[in-house]
Design an enzyme around this catalytic site. Structure first.
Site: not given
Ligand code: HXC
Length: 265
Positions: A70, A118, A138
């Site tokens: 998300a 998901e 999460e």
């Molecule tokens: C918003 C995101 C994002 C996300 C990555 N980006 N994931 N933006 N939401 N989920 C953005 C980063 O901010 C960054 O933007 C760009 O994408 C590249 O990501 P980086 O982090 O710089 O890349 P890297 O270092 O290679 O790491 C990749 C990664 C990491 C390991 C996938 O991005 C990460 O941990 N992302 C979050 C994963 C996560 O926690 N997902 C679960 C979300 S909660 P900029 O602008 O800085 O370049 C969820 C809940 C579902 O899904 C239910 C909701 C109701």
């Protein structure tokens, strides 16, 4: 630049196969509310085409991610009620995919995390490249899965492994995900992945569209229900097959020792 005006979801067509492309590569295709609404709309439009679409591939643009979750930025300031609304939107997309009358294959090449995993699990099957990584991270954000992770991950991999993944937030690779039954098939690269997914849809398309749709309905609706309920749903779906021309044609073709010519009715 032009990136900002591109719609976040587009649909490509190649004969009976449709490809839904999630196109927000700068955010690793994170699912903002706009992306989720566009996904639901894309499937609604494809469903209106009936048996002209025999299968859908869902892919992420950019080569690094299927979907990294998300959109964390759009979750940051939500109230509990708005959080629930956001989760409901994700569940609505899952419901639209599960109601879609033909197979949907999540083609994962890169990260499938949180809402990305998901979304993939709401599809009928997950195909993945060796470069993929899966997880429900999460809890690392103080959240829990909200688009069906607590529901579908235990069904896919069993309760024990699902709990380990959700409580640790750890990522697993494609080989581990395949061994756990989360991934149906694994490929060396994206080209092989897409070719493999298309080949599966082409193989499915040889069969009666009505029967595949009935099988999907029963599999989706029966999943997680008690044996007696699931059995009743199967009996009802089996009976529905007798309402179709395809069933009469398929059985007649077998008896007459010829190839069936299914009409999709
Ligand atoms: C918003 C995101 C994002 C996300 C990555 N980006 N994931 N933006 N939401 N989920 C953005 C980063 O901010 C960054 O933007 C760009 O994408 C590249 O990501 P980086 O982090 O710089 O890349 P890297 O270092 O290679 O790491 C990749 C990664 C990491 C390991 C996938 O991005 C990460 O941990 N992302 C979050 C994963 C996560 O926690 N997902 C679960 C979300 S909660 P900029 O602008 O800085 O370049 C969820 C809940 C579902 O899904 C239910 C909701 C109701």
């Amino acid at each position: 630049g032009t990136d900002e005006v591109r719609p976040p979801v587009r649909v490509e067509r190649d004969g009976v196969v449709a490809t839904v492309v999630i196109d927000r590569p700068k955010a690793l295709n994170a699912l903002s509310p706009d992306v989720l609404r566009a996904l639901a709309a894309a499937f609604d439009e494809l469903a209106a085409e009936g048996d002209a679409v025999r299968g859908v591939l869902v892919v992420g643009e950019g080569g690094r991610a299927f979907v990294a979750g998300a959109d964390i930025r759009s979750l940051a300031t939500l109230t509990p009620e708005e959080g629930a609304e956001s989760a409901r939107l994700g569940h609505r997309v899952a419901a639209v995919i599960e109601a879609f009358p033909a197979p949907v294959i999540a083609c994962v090449d890169g990260f499938a995390l949180g809402g990305g995993l998901e979304l993939a699990m709401a599809c009928d099957m997950i195909y993945a490249t060796d470069a993929s990584a899966f997880g429900q991270p999460e809890v690392r954000l103080g959240l829990i899965p909200g688009f069906g992770g607590t529901v579908r991950l235990p069904r896919a991999v069993g309760l024990s492994f699902a709990k380990e993944l959700i409580y640790t937030g750890r990522r697993i690779d494609a080989a581990t995900a395949e061994a756990a039954g989360l991934v149906a098939r694994r490929f060396p690269d994206r080209e092989a992945l897409l070719a493999g997914a298309r080949a599966t849809i082409d193989e499915v398309a040889q069969n009666a569209w009505t029967a595949v749709a009935l099988a999907k309905r029963v599999l989706v609706e029966a999943s997680g229900t008690p044996t007696a309920t699931a059995s009743d749903l199967e009996v009802a779906g089996f009976a529905d097959a007798f309402r179709t021309d395809d069933m009469r044609e398929g059985v007649a073709a077998f008896i007459e020792k010829r190839e069936p010519r299914f009409s999709g009715r």
